[in-house]
Scaffold this motif. Structure first.
Motif, short mmCIF file in Angstrom:
data_model
loop_
_atom_site.label_atom_id
_atom_site.label_comp_id
_atom_site.label_asym_id
_atom_site.label_seq_id
_atom_site.Cartn_x
_atom_site.Cartn_y
_atom_site.Cartn_z
N VAL A 1 16.31 8.33 -12.54
CA VAL A 1 16.80 9.31 -10.91
C VAL A 1 16.51 8.04 -9.95
O VAL A 1 17.67 7.06 -9.18
N MET A 2 15.20 8.10 -9.49
CA MET A 2 15.02 7.54 -8.51
C MET A 2 14.20 6.01 -8.45
O MET A 2 14.28 5.51 -7.49
N ALA B 1 0.95 -1.61 0.24
CA ALA B 1 -0.03 0.13 -0.24
C ALA B 1 0.68 1.21 -0.39
O ALA B 1 0.43 2.28 -0.06
N GLU B 2 1.88 1.50 0.84
CA GLU B 2 3.05 2.16 0.73
C GLU B 2 3.69 2.69 -0.28
O GLU B 2 3.86 3.21 -0.71
N SER B 3 3.82 1.44 -0.92
CA SER B 3 4.84 1.56 -2.29
C SER B 3 4.02 2.29 -3.78
O SER B 3 4.32 2.56 -4.44
N LEU B 4 2.50 1.27 -3.70
CA LEU B 4 1.21 1.71 -3.99
C LEU B 4 1.34 3.56 -4.31
O LEU B 4 1.44 4.13 -5.49
N HIS B 5 1.55 3.87 -3.17
CA HIS B 5 0.98 5.68 -2.61
C HIS B 5 2.39 6.29 -3.86
O HIS B 5 1.81 7.01 -3.85
N LEU B 6 3.47 5.26 -3.45
CA LEU B 6 4.94 5.73 -3.64
C LEU B 6 4.54 6.23 -4.86
O LEU B 6 5.03 7.36 -5.48
N PHE B 7 3.84 5.04 -5.56
CA PHE B 7 4.91 5.04 -7.38
C PHE B 7 4.08 5.59 -8.12
O PHE B 7 4.49 6.63 -9.18
N LYS B 8 2.72 6.46 -7.24
CA LYS B 8 1.40 7.14 -8.17
C LYS B 8 2.16 8.31 -8.04
O LYS B 8 2.17 9.76 -9.84
N ALA B 9 2.85 8.75 -6.51
CA ALA B 9 3.58 9.89 -6.39
C ALA B 9 5.21 10.95 -7.13
O ALA B 9 4.67 11.00 -8.17
N MET B 10 5.67 9.42 -7.81
CA MET B 10 6.77 9.23 -8.65
C MET B 10 6.46 9.62 -9.81
O MET B 10 6.82 10.36 -11.03
N SER B 11 4.83 9.33 -10.25
CA SER B 11 4.65 9.29 -11.49
C SER B 11 4.35 10.29 -12.10
O SER B 11 4.71 10.95 -13.53
N TRP B 12 4.47 11.57 -11.41
CA TRP B 12 4.58 13.07 -11.50
C TRP B 12 5.81 13.82 -11.90
O TRP B 12 6.07 14.78 -11.93
N LEU B 13 6.55 13.52 -11.02
CA LEU B 13 8.37 13.23 -11.59
C LEU B 13 8.59 13.80 -13.02
O LEU B 13 8.34 12.84 -13.83
N PRO B 14 9.35 14.71 -13.37
CA PRO B 14 10.43 15.34 -14.70
C PRO B 14 10.99 13.27 -15.18
O PRO B 14 11.25 13.06 -13.71
N ASP B 15 11.15 13.57 -16.44
CA ASP B 15 11.53 11.91 -16.78
C ASP B 15 13.16 11.80 -15.93
O ASP B 15 13.16 10.40 -15.57
N ARG B 16 13.73 12.88 -15.95
CA ARG B 16 15.27 12.42 -15.35
C ARG B 16 15.46 12.41 -13.84
O ARG B 16 16.02 10.54 -13.72
#
Length: 300
Positions: free
Chosen positions: A249-250, A230-245
């Motif tokens: 890196v993340m 559940a924590e990872s799903l929340h994290l990955f959803k937030a990560m999808s908003w990051l700029p490409d580079r």
């Protein structure tokens, strides 16, 4: 490998002037694998000094049809035409054929059509990439697969990575002339992976990776694993908003624990850039996952 330094990007080479109408852009709607072989074919043509008239003399195809082929318009080309073009433009036929074949199926061509269209043009399957290409592949392939499997299932992952190295083979001279071959190759990989990755509102969807992360490997109870997912799903959803580079890196730093130095080598970025991207990405993720009163409004 030593940590790369990012030199200034040199001005793009200007193609020699050609008589006649300028070649138009790639048509809208061209599939991802079709584009994968079309872009290096176009680049090689545009830097070759040849004209469409030159090619029409050497290849059994009218000038207007060659123009359509180089834009991805009209009917999907038969392999015998592609083979003739590869000879005139001095492109390796084996990786070109693999990508052409995949794109033919993407274009809804039957197996019978694919086989029949190559009857008059044999492909040398024993052709091997340049030695330095093979050495480079051995160095990075496992890490490329790790990156791709975050976004794709096993079959799609393997196809994307294989396609990336075929594209790199077709563009090897261009890669060698680029400011950093590692960055050039990573962009080829990223393009092939993202072309196959489902997107939601323009953002890559990679929630399936929550079920195969480093964090889960050290947990023993089902409750711990469910909480971590559940924590990872929340994290990955937030990560999808990051700029490409920053996202790239993340993925390597957060999901696989790759060292900053290794990420620098893999992506062809300076160590300072990797650390800066990670710092900015962590700041953004913290503001989304654990917002403060000052940041909550900014990330809504």
């Amino acid at each position: 490998m030593t940590t790369p330094v990012e030199p200034p990007v040199p001005p793009a080479d200007t193609a020699p002037p050609r008589p006649g109408r300028k070649l138009g852009p790639i048509a809208d709607g061209v599939g991802s694998v079709h584009r994968a072989w079309l872009e290096p074919l176009r680049h090689t043509y545009l830097t070759s000094g040849l004209t469409l008239s030159d090619l029409s003399i050497r290849v059994p195809l009218a000038k207007s049809k060659i123009s359509e082929l180089l834009r991805g318009c009209g009917l999907y080309p038969r392999w015998e035409i592609m083979h003739s073009l590869s000879i005139q433009l001095q492109l390796p036929s084996w990786p070109l054929h693999r990508l052409w074949r995949q794109a033919a199926f993407e274009a809804q061509k039957s197996s019978e059509w694919v086989e029949r269209s190559g009857d008059k043009a044999a492909v040398t399957t024993s052709l091997v990439p340049p030695l330095d290409h093979r050495a480079f592949r051995e160095t990075v392939e496992s890490d490329y697969s790790l990156y791709a499997q975050v976004f794709l299932d096993d079959d799609q992952r393997d196809t994307a990575v294989s396609n990336a190295f075929d594209i790199l083979w077709l563009r090897w001279n261009e890669a060698l002339a680029s400011p950093d071959i590692r960055r050039f190759a990573w962009e080829a990989l990223r393009a092939t992976v993202m072309a196959r990755t489902p997107h939601i509102d323009g953002r890559p969807e990679f929630g399936a990776a929550a079920f195969d992360t480093v964090a889960l490997q050290h947990l023993t109870t089902e409750t711990e694993r469910m909480d971590q997912m559940a924590e990872s799903l929340h994290l990955f959803k937030a990560m999808s908003w990051l700029p490409d580079r920053q996202l790239d890196v993340m993925v390597m730093r957060r999901l696989y624990g790759t060292s900053p130095e290794a990420v620098s080598d893999l992506l062809g970025l300076s160590l300072a850039t990797v650390r800066s991207d990670e710092r900015h990405a962590n700041h953004f993720l913290q503001s989304v996952i654990c917002p403060t009163p000052e940041t909550e409004g900014k990330t809504a």
